[in-house]
Design an enzyme around this catalytic site. Structure first.
Site, PDB file in Angstrom:
ATOM      1  N   HIS A  17      -5.836   1.622  -3.967  1.00 47.16           N
ATOM      2  CA  HIS A  17      -4.682   1.025  -3.036  1.00 47.16           C
ATOM      3  C   HIS A  17      -4.416  -0.488  -3.184  1.00 47.16           C
ATOM      4  O   HIS A  17      -5.086  -0.970  -4.008  1.00 47.16           O
ATOM      5  CB  HIS A  17      -5.645   0.934  -1.639  1.00 47.16           C
ATOM      6  N   CYS A  58       0.826  -1.336  -0.120  1.00 43.14           N
ATOM      7  CA  CYS A  58      -0.046   0.194   0.028  1.00 43.14           C
ATOM      8  C   CYS A  58       0.886   1.145  -0.008  1.00 43.14           C
ATOM      9  O   CYS A  58       0.532   2.247  -0.843  1.00 43.14           O
ATOM     10  CB  CYS A  58      -1.084  -0.003   1.191  1.00 43.14           C
ATOM     11  N   HIS A  79      -2.480   1.273   6.857  1.00 41.67           N
ATOM     12  CA  HIS A  79      -2.839   1.053   5.438  1.00 41.67           C
ATOM     13  C   HIS A  79      -2.722   2.666   4.872  1.00 41.67           C
ATOM     14  O   HIS A  79      -3.504   3.353   5.952  1.00 41.67           O
ATOM     15  CB  HIS A  79      -4.188   0.297   5.354  1.00 41.67           C
TER      16      HIS A  79
END
Length: 270
Positions: A233, A175, A221
Site C-alpha cells: 500500500h 493508496c 484507505h
C-alpha cells in the site's frame, strides 16, 4: 468532446483553480471527455475510468485525429521513458514520460531496440522498446491466475515510491492511485478512490477467500493483497512514508496495529 493529454501528466483538481485539492493525475496519451468549460483556462473532464475533475487547458488537445484508433503502446515496466529525436542514445530528449503513459506506433525504420512513435500532440519521436507493452482496454490475460500474477507484479514496481496525495506515477502515488494503476496497466478500470463503487468490478468477498491481487479496504484507505498475510500500500504514516509492504499477522515486525483497530473489508474483481 474528447481530448488527449499531451503533457507527461495532467493534475485533476476538485475545483477550477490551482490552489484546489489535487484529486488525480491523468497521464500522457490518456483520453478524457470534456464536460464543460467553467473558465477560459479550465475544463471539467471525465476520464475513461469515470473520474471527474478540473484540468488546465494547457494539458489538453482536441482535434479530428482519432487517437484511440491508433496502434498504441503503454510505458509499462520502467518508471520513466525518454522520448528522443533519433533512435540513438546520444540524441536529444524531448520528453520524459512516467509509467502508464500512452504512445502511438509510427511506421518508420529504426535500429533494433528502438520504436518509432507519435506523441499525442502528433510530434514524432523514438523510444526504447524495452519495457513497453501493447496498450489494452480489456484484461491483459484471459485466465484468472495470469491476471492476478500480472497485477501483483505491476504493483510491486511501485515499491519505494513516495506518497503523493492524488498521485499515481513513480514521482508519487497515493493508496488508490497505486491499486488503480496496478489494474489499469493490465486493462481493468477500478474506481479511483479508496472504496468499492457501484458500476465498477470490485465486489465484497469474505476474508478467508483472499488471494493475491485482491483488495483490502479500510475507511479512506486501500491496499493490494500479496498473499501470506502481506499487503502492499501507499501510506503517509511517519516512518514508512510511501509504497511499502505490511502484514496482517500480529506476530510480524511489519504489522500495522493502527490499521488492525478496524478490520478491512475485502474486495475482488474475480
Amino acid at each position: 468532446m474528447d481530448a488527449r493529454i499531451i503533457t507527461p501528466l495532467c493534475p485533476l483538481y476538485a475545483q477550477p483553480e490551482q490552489g484546489a485539492e489535487r484529486i488525480d493525475e491523468v497521464l500522457c496519451g490518456m483520453v478524457v471527455t470534456v464536460l464543460d468549460a467553467p473558465s477560459g483556462s479550465w475544463r471539467r473532464v471525465r476520464t475513461r475510468y469515470g473520474y471527474e475533475g478540473y484540468a488546465c487547458l494547457d494539458h489538453l488537445r482536441a482535434d479530428a485525429w482519432n487517437w484511440e484508433s491508433q496502434r498504441r503502446l503503454t510505458v509499462f515496466a520502467p518508471p520513466f521513458c525518454d522520448v528522443s529525436l533519433a533512435p540513438e542514445t546520444s540524441a536529444p530528449i524531448t520528453d520524459t514520460l512516467p509509467r502508464g503513459s500512452v504512445l502511438a506506433v509510427r511506421d518508420a525504420p529504426c535500429d533494433d531496440g528502438w520504436q518509432a512513435v507519435y506523441l499525442p500532440d502528433k510530434r514524432e519521436g523514438f523510444v526504447r522498446k524495452a519495457g513497453l507493452a501493447v496498450h489494452c482496454d480489456s484484461p491483459r490475460f484471459p485466465d484468472e491466475s495470469s491476471l492476478r500474477g500480472a497485477v501483483v507484479t505491476t504493483a510491486l514496481r511501485y515499491l519505494g515510491v513516495p506518497y503523493r496525495w492524488g498521485g499515481k506515477t513513480p514521482l508519487g502515488v497515493d493508496c488508490s492511485g497505486l491499486t488503480s494503476m496496478a489494474y489499469l496497466l493490465n486493462g481493468v478500470s477500478l474506481y479511483r478512490d479508496a472504496r468499492m463503487e457501484l458500476g465498477y468490478p470490485v465486489h465484497p468477498i469474505p476474508h478467508e477467500a483472499l488471494q493475491p491481487a485482491d483488495l483490502l479496504y479500510w475507511k479512506g484507505h486501500v491496499a493490494l493483497y500479496l498473499g501470506d498475510g502481506r499487503y502492499l500500500h501507499a501510506t503517509a504514516k511517519a516512518g514508512s512514508d510511501g509504497v511499502v509492504i505490511n502484514s496482517l499477522d500480529p506476530q510480524s515486525a511489519s504489522y500495522r496495529s493502527d490499521l488492525a483497530e478496524n478490520p478491512p473489508v475485502c474486495g475482488s474483481i474475480f
